[in-house]
Design a protein around this motif. Structure first.
Motif, PDB file in Angstrom:
ATOM      1  N   ILE A 118       0.865  -1.187   0.000  1.00 20.48           N
ATOM      2  CA  ILE A 118       0.000   0.000   0.000  1.00 20.48           C
ATOM      3  C   ILE A 118       0.896   1.229   0.000  1.00 20.48           C
ATOM      4  N   GLY A 119       0.662   2.142  -0.928  1.00 18.72           N
ATOM      5  CA  GLY A 119       1.517   3.318  -1.043  1.00 18.72           C
ATOM      6  C   GLY A 119       0.749   4.611  -1.066  1.00 18.72           C
ATOM      7  N   THR A 120       0.164   4.944  -2.212  1.00 16.76           N
ATOM      8  CA  THR A 120      -0.497   6.233  -2.391  1.00 16.76           C
ATOM      9  C   THR A 120      -1.611   6.457  -1.380  1.00 16.76           C
ATOM     10  N   ALA A 121      -2.438   5.440  -1.130  1.00 18.85           N
ATOM     11  CA  ALA A 121      -3.565   5.603  -0.195  1.00 18.85           C
ATOM     12  C   ALA A 121      -3.068   5.936   1.201  1.00 18.85           C
ATOM     13  N   PHE A 122      -1.943   5.343   1.598  1.00 14.68           N
ATOM     14  CA  PHE A 122      -1.379   5.628   2.919  1.00 14.68           C
ATOM     15  C   PHE A 122      -0.740   7.015   2.935  1.00 14.68           C
ATOM     16  N   GLU A 123      -0.091   7.386   1.831  1.00 12.00           N
ATOM     17  CA  GLU A 123       0.496   8.735   1.732  1.00 12.00           C
ATOM     18  C   GLU A 123      -0.585   9.804   1.878  1.00 12.00           C
ATOM     19  N   ASN A 124      -1.697   9.585   1.186  1.00  8.12           N
ATOM     20  CA  ASN A 124      -2.776  10.571   1.206  1.00  8.12           C
ATOM     21  C   ASN A 124      -3.541  10.581   2.518  1.00  8.12           C
ATOM     22  N   ASN A 125      -3.540   9.468   3.219  1.00  6.07           N
ATOM     23  CA  ASN A 125      -4.273   9.361   4.483  1.00  6.07           C
ATOM     24  C   ASN A 125      -3.503   8.478   5.452  1.00  6.07           C
ATOM     25  N   PRO A 126      -2.600   9.066   6.255  1.00  9.08           N
ATOM     26  CA  PRO A 126      -1.828   8.273   7.226  1.00  9.08           C
ATOM     27  C   PRO A 126      -2.700   7.583   8.274  1.00  9.08           C
ATOM     28  N   ASN A 127      -3.983   7.978   8.362  1.00  2.53           N
ATOM     29  CA  ASN A 127      -4.912   7.294   9.266  1.00  2.53           C
ATOM     30  C   ASN A 127      -5.648   6.160   8.565  1.00  2.53           C
ATOM     31  N   PHE A 128      -5.122   5.744   7.423  1.00  7.40           N
ATOM     32  CA  PHE A 128      -5.761   4.743   6.574  1.00  7.40           C
ATOM     33  C   PHE A 128      -6.197   3.511   7.366  1.00  7.40           C
ATOM     34  N   PHE A 129      -5.335   3.049   8.278  1.00  8.25           N
ATOM     35  CA  PHE A 129      -5.626   1.806   8.991  1.00  8.25           C
ATOM     36  C   PHE A 129      -6.490   2.018  10.245  1.00  8.25           C
TER      37      PHE A 129
END
Length: 244
Positions: free
Chosen positions: A230-241
């Motif tokens: 996982i790259g871009t989604a985590f970059e855009n939202n560090p609260n992804f998880f």
């Protein structure tokens, strides 16, 4: 910070596959991370269920990777694996390197030339070298990999050809196969493709690009991916998880 224990990373990936333990890597692009934002990013990585950290990008400025990896290594206990776009992104401070061959393209620079340039550099390091067959899959938009490598991705509908490409990669000796939709892809790798490639090859299967939710991560796992990146989604939202 937990104690850093980094043994044989590839053997650990193999063992995880054998035990049906799914792995998750967060991809950090040195060109997209400022040193000022790094402490917060490291905190978020620690809170995430990541088993590995990949570092690299399609185009990274000289020495940027070294600086980033040194900071990450002092704070994180998970293995740090280089995911280089070219030999200038090799850092002696990482734990391992994916020695990538772009099997989906026919640009000789990405099939062998960059590897020849990288070989004497890698030889002088203690990096664990993991040969990886890298297959770019059509994802609805032109990605950085496609633009920089000057190669076309494989069709997302021609699953049989992708399976043959992956199998050929293992016959050439690649220890991992990586199906990649590309950074910022509109669509992730099709689940049917993941399933059929996983059934075709014996080595661990990595899948990344275009994954935008935790459900899509789980879908990729259930289809046969041994590791999801996982790259871009985590970059855009560090609260992804923290939420879906």
């Amino acid at each position: 910070m937990g104690k850093r224990i980094v043994a044989n990373i590839y053997q650990d990936i193999l063992q995880a596959k054998l035990e049906k333990q799914k792995l998750l890597a967060i991809l950090v692009d040195p060109d997209k991370v400022s040193l000022e934002a790094l402490p917060n990013l490291i905190t978020k990585i620690k809170q995430a269920p990541a088993t590995h950290l990949f570092v690299g990008g399609s185009s990274v400025a000289e020495n940027t990777t070294d600086v980033l990896v040194q900071h990450l290594k002092t704070e994180l206990s998970i293995p740090i694996v280089l995911f280089p776009g070219n030999p200038s992104q090799i850092s002696t401070f990482a734990d391992a390197i994916l020695f990538l061959s772009l099997l989906s393209g026919r640009n000789p620079d990405y099939l062998i030339e960059h590897h020849v340039t990288a070989a004497p550099i890698v030889e002088k390091t203690a990096l664990e070298i993991i040969s990886t067959g890298y297959i770019l899959i059509e994802s609805g938009s032109e990605t950085a990999v496609e633009r920089i490598s000057q190669t076309k991705p494989l069709s997302r509908t021609n699953i049989e050809y992708v399976c043959h490409t992956a199998l050929a990669g293992t016959y050439l000796g690649n220890k991992l196969i990586y199906l990649e939709a590309g950074s910022g892809a509109k669509f992730p790798v099709p689940l049917e493709m993941i399933h059929k490639v996983a059934k075709t090859i014996a080595v661990p299967l990595l899948v990344g690009g275009g994954i935008k939710s935790q459900k899509e991560i789980q879908d990729a796992f259930q289809s046969g991916a041994d590791m999801v990146i996982i790259g871009t989604a985590f970059e855009n939202n560090p609260n992804f998880f923290n939420h879906d």
